[in-house]
Design a protein around this motif. Structure first.
Motif, short mmCIF file in Angstrom:
data_model
loop_
_atom_site.label_atom_id
_atom_site.label_comp_id
_atom_site.label_asym_id
_atom_site.label_seq_id
_atom_site.Cartn_x
_atom_site.Cartn_y
_atom_site.Cartn_z
N THR B 116 0.84 -1.21 0.00
CA THR B 116 0.00 0.00 0.00
C THR B 116 0.87 1.26 0.00
OG1 THR B 116 -0.17 -0.21 2.40
CG2 THR B 116 -2.01 -1.04 1.10
N GLY B 117 2.20 1.08 -0.08
CA GLY B 117 3.10 2.23 -0.11
C GLY B 117 3.21 2.75 -1.54
N THR B 118 4.17 2.23 -2.28
CA THR B 118 4.23 2.59 -3.69
C THR B 118 3.10 1.93 -4.47
OG1 THR B 118 5.69 0.72 -4.04
CG2 THR B 118 6.73 2.84 -3.60
N GLY B 119 2.60 0.79 -3.93
CA GLY B 119 1.57 0.04 -4.66
C GLY B 119 2.20 -0.81 -5.74
N PRO B 120 1.41 -1.68 -6.36
CA PRO B 120 1.96 -2.60 -7.37
C PRO B 120 2.21 -1.94 -8.72
CG PRO B 120 -0.37 -3.05 -7.01
CD PRO B 120 0.00 -1.94 -6.06
N ASP B 123 -2.68 0.93 -12.24
CA ASP B 123 -3.86 1.67 -11.77
C ASP B 123 -5.13 0.82 -11.76
OD1 ASP B 123 -2.42 3.87 -11.30
OD2 ASP B 123 -3.09 5.00 -13.06
N ARG B 124 -5.07 -0.31 -12.44
CA ARG B 124 -6.27 -1.16 -12.43
C ARG B 124 -6.41 -1.92 -11.12
NH1 ARG B 124 -4.81 -4.29 -17.88
NH2 ARG B 124 -2.78 -4.08 -16.84
N LEU B 125 -5.39 -1.86 -10.30
CA LEU B 125 -5.39 -2.64 -9.06
C LEU B 125 -5.54 -1.75 -7.83
CD1 LEU B 125 -2.37 -5.01 -9.82
CD2 LEU B 125 -4.78 -5.34 -10.39
N GLY B 126 -6.44 -2.16 -6.95
CA GLY B 126 -6.47 -1.56 -5.61
C GLY B 126 -5.75 -2.51 -4.67
N THR B 127 -5.11 -1.97 -3.66
CA THR B 127 -4.45 -2.84 -2.69
C THR B 127 -4.80 -2.37 -1.29
OG1 THR B 127 -2.44 -1.50 -2.78
CG2 THR B 127 -2.51 -3.47 -4.18
N PHE B 128 -4.78 -3.29 -0.38
CA PHE B 128 -5.01 -2.91 1.02
C PHE B 128 -4.31 -3.89 1.95
CE2 PHE B 128 -8.72 -5.47 -0.29
CZ PHE B 128 -8.84 -6.40 0.73
N ILE B 327 -3.45 -2.39 11.93
CA ILE B 327 -3.08 -1.54 10.81
C ILE B 327 -4.08 -1.79 9.68
CG2 ILE B 327 -1.33 -0.99 9.06
CD1 ILE B 327 0.78 -2.22 10.92
N PHE B 328 -4.72 -0.72 9.22
CA PHE B 328 -5.62 -0.82 8.06
C PHE B 328 -5.22 0.28 7.08
CE2 PHE B 328 -8.19 -2.51 11.56
CZ PHE B 328 -8.76 -3.64 10.99
N GLU B 329 -4.86 -0.11 5.86
CA GLU B 329 -4.52 0.86 4.82
C GLU B 329 -5.12 0.42 3.49
OE1 GLU B 329 -0.16 2.29 6.61
OE2 GLU B 329 -0.29 1.40 4.60
N TYR B 330 -5.66 1.38 2.75
CA TYR B 330 -6.33 1.10 1.47
C TYR B 330 -5.82 2.06 0.41
CZ TYR B 330 -9.38 -1.50 4.59
OH TYR B 330 -9.85 -2.38 5.53
N ARG B 331 -5.30 1.52 -0.69
CA ARG B 331 -4.80 2.35 -1.79
C ARG B 331 -5.59 2.01 -3.05
NH1 ARG B 331 -0.52 5.09 -4.06
NH2 ARG B 331 0.65 5.14 -2.09
N ASN B 332 -6.19 3.02 -3.63
CA ASN B 332 -6.87 2.88 -4.93
C ASN B 332 -8.03 1.87 -4.85
OD1 ASN B 332 -7.16 3.61 -7.65
ND2 ASN B 332 -6.00 1.82 -8.35
N CYS B 333 -8.62 1.78 -3.68
CA CYS B 333 -9.76 0.86 -3.50
C CYS B 333 -11.06 1.65 -3.54
CB CYS B 333 -9.66 0.14 -2.16
SG CYS B 333 -8.26 -1.02 -2.07
N HIS B 334 -12.16 0.97 -3.88
CA HIS B 334 -13.45 1.67 -3.86
C HIS B 334 -13.86 1.92 -2.40
CE1 HIS B 334 -15.93 -1.76 -2.62
NE2 HIS B 334 -15.35 -2.51 -3.55
N PRO B 335 -14.75 2.90 -2.19
CA PRO B 335 -14.97 3.39 -0.82
C PRO B 335 -15.72 2.43 0.11
CG PRO B 335 -16.38 4.56 -2.39
CD PRO B 335 -15.42 3.74 -3.20
#
Lengths: 345, 345
Positions: B116-120, B123-128, B327-335
């Motif tokens: 969830t830092g730089t991410g994979p 942009d098609r992928l959300g990560t958490f 720890i909960f972190e969400y990057r580029n995920c739907h709300p």
């Protein structure tokens, strides 16, 4: 919302409730309230046992019992119900409630003790008494509606507002005031002794009695059909299991009773009454035995379908009695009658 | 028979178990045991979110995560599972367990934080990440068989003998060592903050996580048919309810996951994992919501029919985590992803 435990019986806890303080039950229920002056009640089950072919012979005895209730310091309320037990005997209970155990004792000595003392004078009849005189900290009641009392609640001073401790497993225990400080574990085991032709149970401490009833008088249409076709058969199967195999899970005796109307006719009311080794044994059956899981599932489906306008009325009273709060006597009854099964009958 | 609470975690109680000391469960179950030197574990859910049409794009990210697990002080065990969430997104979890949170923290800083830092980098992928690092007094495990560990139990030192605290409502709480002295009520409420394009959950105390699984690999014939036709659909309905309407009963998020095999193929294993306001909220749903009453009824009917030879395997792990163990972190995920629903999404 209020606690099922009335303020005057609240104590500093050594044992916790199963719910957090902000628990909100999903539907309303109510408990009977007694004025603080009531410290103990009497619940007296006068049983009559007769073979089906001889049922007419029961009439004089039942009339005598009804007359006795009208004498002296008779009960504040009584009702009558009928079932057929596992041995095929008709069993008729005349159940009477007092809010003053001293009044009960005086009445019983003068007008009630004949029932298993001299007996009704007809060899075709067996008679028994199953009596509890619990302190008010040792029982709880629960009603789905506040406007029609049954059982020991009829001798109360009215109903509570909506109570908090219900609709979760463990609510029954949490509603009994003694649960604030006591696990109510069984002490000893009952045994049977004979004296003057009467079998008596030497009680154990913390026996548990439940009377759990349903009243479908006010239902009609689909609701009535659903109760009679989808709920009642499942309830009956569970009651039959407890009657026939209850000893395997700590149930000494169970009777699934049809309430008899004032004029002797049928009603739209039934109740189960059962004697248990302990409150814990009743909890375990209710929570995990397939027969009660099925009852719970059928009742939940019914209530989900019918919704808040359900006109089926449900109630129960649950008592955990000390050894010195119990009287069990059986005259001319078969050996698997009621608490005689505690002797292995 | 032994307590589910291992001896080295037994404390002088201020809160009682729900069962009497002589309680005997009706069937065996087992708990994972850790050597006393293990005082805390890590349970790390690395989530990936992608639209169904783009699922192939997930492969490099999943491969990167698998590679990361192999580096440095990687997990003692990890597995992978897939579901489709309520918004229609494919969700793939890579779930990893450590028996040493310091090792986890070092590994995470070096090899895990990219997720969830730089991410994979697609942009098609959300990560958490959804990570708990609970003290061993804050979780419990339960297995129907002692010979196949799953989840956090795989990093344990083996299974207990038959444990006492199961097969009754409240057993889950009674198995968590902290229940000896603490009601584990929720403290505060979670909220969502954003930083550097990542949504983080500021946790509340005593959040509850359950992972509850079933493994029908060993079943065949009627048993397999019964599980798939009579139990699984009822389980799925309950899982769907929690996924779609769980907030109404304190469930932030539920995922009913298909376990993915080592080679990426299907298995005969599923599990539900869900985040709850509190252990009490999970208890209330399990004990009284129609969807879980139905699951319980179907499972009980299944086990009654199949009997002690049932080859279906059931397990769960339940954790109540302090605020500083999450720890909960969400990057580029739907709300409405996972714990983001705690923000009303």
């Amino acid at each position: 919302m209020e606690s099922a435990i009335p303020e005057h019986l609240a104590k500093e806890r050594t044992r916790h409730r199963r719910i957090p303080d902000d628990y909100a039950p999903p539907y309303p229920s109510f408990s009977a309230r007694y004025r603080p002056g009531v410290t103990r009640v009497a619940m007296a089950y006068f049983g009559l046992q007769v073979r089906p072919g001889d049922e007419a012979a029961a009439e004089p005895a039942l009339a005598a019992m009804a007359a006795a209730f009208g004498k002296g310091e008779g009960p504040g309320h009584w009702d009558r119900a009928r079932t057929v037990d596992a041995a095929g005997f008709v069993t008729i209970l005349s159940i009477a409630y007092w809010d003053d155990p001293d009044a009960f004792r005086r009445w019983y000595a003068a007008h009630g003790a004949f029932w298993t003392g001299t007996g009704p004078g007809d060899d075709r009849l067996g008679t028994f008494v199953e009596i509890l005189m619990p302190g008010v900290e040792r029982y709880e009641t629960l009603f789905s509606s506040a406007d029609r009392a049954e059982g020991v609640a009829v001798v109360s001073d009215g109903m509570s507002g909506m109570v908090q401790e219900h609709a979760y497993w463990g609510g029954m225990r949490d509603r009994i005031p003694l649960s604030q400080t006591d696990a109510m574990e069984p002490q000893g085991a009952p045994r049977i002794v004979e004296a003057d032709g009467v079998l008596k149970v030497v009680p154990h401490g913390n026996i548990c009695l439940i009377r759990s009833g349903q009243d479908w008088s006010d239902t009609d249409g689909d609701e009535r059909r659903m109760y009679l076709e989808e709920v009642e058969p499942v309830l009956r199967a569970g009651m039959d299991f407890l009657r026939d195999e209850g000893l395997s899970c700590g149930c000494f005796a169970n009777r699934y009773m049809d309430v008899v109307g004032a004029s002797g006719g049928a009603t739209d009311k039934t109740f189960g009454m059962s004697w248990w080794t302990s409150l814990a044994a009743l909890e375990r059956w209710a929570e995990s035995h397939p027969t009660h899981v099925a009852i719970f599932g059928a009742a939940m489906k019914y209530l989900m379908t019918v919704g808040p306008d359900a006109r089926l009325r449900l109630y129960h009273e649950v008592t955990v009695a000390a050894a010195d709060e119990q009287i069990f006597e059986y005259r001319n009854c078969h050996p698997a009658t009621g608490m005689l099964r505690a002797g292995g009958g």
